[in-house]
Design an enzyme around this catalytic site. Structure first.
Site, short mmCIF file in Angstrom:
data_model
loop_
_atom_site.label_atom_id
_atom_site.label_comp_id
_atom_site.label_asym_id
_atom_site.label_seq_id
_atom_site.Cartn_x
_atom_site.Cartn_y
_atom_site.Cartn_z
N GLY A 121 58.94 -93.32 43.62
CA GLY A 121 57.76 -93.69 42.84
C GLY A 121 56.50 -92.91 43.16
O GLY A 121 55.41 -93.38 42.88
N ASN A 174 55.36 -90.32 41.61
CA ASN A 174 54.68 -90.05 40.34
C ASN A 174 54.04 -91.31 39.76
O ASN A 174 52.95 -91.27 39.20
CB ASN A 174 55.64 -89.42 39.33
CG ASN A 174 55.86 -87.95 39.60
OD1 ASN A 174 54.99 -87.12 39.32
ND2 ASN A 174 57.02 -87.62 40.16
N ARG A 205 73.76 -101.51 29.71
CA ARG A 205 72.52 -100.86 29.27
C ARG A 205 71.92 -101.50 28.02
O ARG A 205 70.70 -101.69 27.94
CB ARG A 205 72.76 -99.36 29.00
CG ARG A 205 71.47 -98.64 28.65
CD ARG A 205 71.68 -97.18 28.33
NE ARG A 205 72.30 -96.99 27.02
CZ ARG A 205 72.50 -95.80 26.46
NH1 ARG A 205 72.16 -94.71 27.12
NH2 ARG A 205 73.06 -95.71 25.27
N MET A 246 66.21 -92.66 36.17
CA MET A 246 67.42 -91.84 36.23
C MET A 246 68.51 -92.32 35.28
O MET A 246 69.69 -92.44 35.67
CB MET A 246 67.93 -91.81 37.67
CG MET A 246 66.95 -91.17 38.63
SD MET A 246 66.55 -89.47 38.11
CE MET A 246 65.67 -88.89 39.56
N ARG A 247 68.12 -92.62 34.05
CA ARG A 247 69.08 -93.07 33.03
C ARG A 247 68.79 -92.37 31.73
O ARG A 247 67.63 -92.05 31.43
CB ARG A 247 68.89 -94.58 32.77
CG ARG A 247 69.06 -95.44 33.98
CD ARG A 247 70.46 -95.89 34.10
NE ARG A 247 70.66 -96.80 35.21
CZ ARG A 247 71.83 -97.36 35.48
NH1 ARG A 247 72.86 -97.13 34.73
NH2 ARG A 247 71.95 -98.16 36.51
N ASN A 279 58.94 -87.90 29.44
CA ASN A 279 59.69 -87.84 30.69
C ASN A 279 59.21 -86.64 31.50
O ASN A 279 58.86 -85.61 30.93
CB ASN A 279 61.19 -87.66 30.37
CG ASN A 279 62.05 -87.52 31.61
OD1 ASN A 279 61.93 -88.30 32.55
ND2 ASN A 279 62.92 -86.52 31.63
N HIS A 338 60.51 -83.93 34.36
CA HIS A 338 61.77 -83.43 34.91
C HIS A 338 61.49 -82.26 35.84
O HIS A 338 60.70 -81.37 35.48
CB HIS A 338 62.72 -83.02 33.79
CG HIS A 338 64.05 -82.60 34.28
ND1 HIS A 338 65.02 -83.50 34.68
CD2 HIS A 338 64.57 -81.36 34.52
CE1 HIS A 338 66.08 -82.84 35.11
NE2 HIS A 338 65.82 -81.54 35.03
C1 GAR Z 1 60.70 -86.49 40.16
O1 GAR Z 1 60.83 -85.23 40.74
C2 GAR Z 1 61.08 -86.45 38.70
O2 GAR Z 1 60.75 -85.25 38.07
C3 GAR Z 1 62.58 -86.61 38.79
O3 GAR Z 1 62.76 -87.59 39.76
C4 GAR Z 1 61.73 -87.45 40.74
C5 GAR Z 1 61.14 -88.81 41.04
O4 GAR Z 1 60.27 -88.73 42.12
N1 GAR Z 1 63.15 -86.99 37.54
C6 GAR Z 1 64.34 -86.57 37.14
O5 GAR Z 1 65.08 -85.87 37.81
C7 GAR Z 1 64.74 -87.05 35.76
N2 GAR Z 1 65.88 -86.34 35.28
P1 GAR Z 1 59.29 -89.93 42.42
O6 GAR Z 1 60.14 -91.19 42.44
O7 GAR Z 1 58.73 -89.62 43.76
O8 GAR Z 1 58.25 -89.97 41.34
#
Ligand code: GAR
Length: 212
Positions: free
Chosen positions: A26, A28, A80, A105-106, A122, A124
């Site tokens: 979390g 972000n 889901r 992650m879904r 999203n 990525h």
């Molecule tokens: C982030 O790097 C995000 O870009 C990635 O998961 C991480 C979450 O980090 N998302 C993906 O890979 C989606 N396909 P966080 O929990 O520290 O925000």
């Protein structure tokens, strides 16, 4: 299922109400909330968290901060589709204008996507279309590239395939480990995501009163 509404804010009509979906640490989510509190999202306000992992870091931080949340595993609700139907109910109750997937992650199904299509983004950790799916920084290291990056895109029915809003490159050094590369990517994410969210909030300001 866990629902916490203790701090659900009252609607102020000039605000764009944002929900964050997260499954993990979390960082972000936390960064976006801090930007929101500092008034850095052009009128956007992070009002709640939705998670498929009730005890993930994002969920625990939301509790610590008194941020409203709705959390349940897919399994506990029968899969889901049922999970998304209940999540949609919660997001409608919260009058959400914009959904941000930040480490969710879904793949999003139609039940959740259609009501917010064009208002769901999203982040990525790669320069899409390179390295979609899980473990993008590890994929970049395994591929031996000298540059990877971060993408923010609208969500569509595919996996990391929606229209791209913004991208930033991140160098990959020969000495990088997964830890050092992931940290460099996160630093870029923490600047790029609030910037894109702020731009969308400025764009949506005039239409937040339209019902979704
Ligand atoms: C982030 O790097 C995000 O870009 C990635 O998961 C991480 C979450 O980090 N998302 C993906 O890979 C989606 N396909 P966080 O929990 O520290 O925000």
């Amino acid at each position: 299922m866990t629902t916490s509404t203790a701090s659900a804010p009252a609607r102020s009509d000039d605000r764009v109400r944002i929900a964050v979906l997260a499954s993990g640490t979390g960082s972000n989510f936390r960064n976006l909330v801090e930007c929101s509190r500092a008034g850095g999202l052009a009128g956007g306000e992070v009002v709640c968290l939705v998670s498929d992992r009730p005890d993930c870091g994002a969920a625990r931080w939301a509790d610590d901060q008194g941020i409203a949340s709705w959390r349940a595993t897919h399994k506990s609700l029968g899969g889901r589709d049922a999970w998304e139907a209940q999540a949609v109910g919660y997001l409608r109750e919260q009058r959400i204008d914009l959904i941000v997937l930040a480490g969710y992650m879904r793949v999003v199904g139609a039940a959740l996507l259609l009501p917010w299509e064009g208002r769901m983004i999203n982040i990525h950790p790669s320069l899409l279309p390179a390295f979609p799916g899980l473990h993008a920084p590890a994929q970049a290291l395994a591929a031996g590239v000298s540059e990877t990056g971060v993408t923010v895109h609208f969500v569509d029915s595919g996996m990391d395939t929606g229209p791209i809003l913004a991208q930033r490159s991140v160098p990959v050094f020969p000495s990088d480990s997964l830890t050092t590369l992931t940290a460099r990517i996160h630093e870029v994410e923490h600047a790029l995501l609030p910037s894109v969210v702020g731009q969308l909030c400025a764009r949506y300001q005039h239409s937040v009163n339209e019902s979704i």
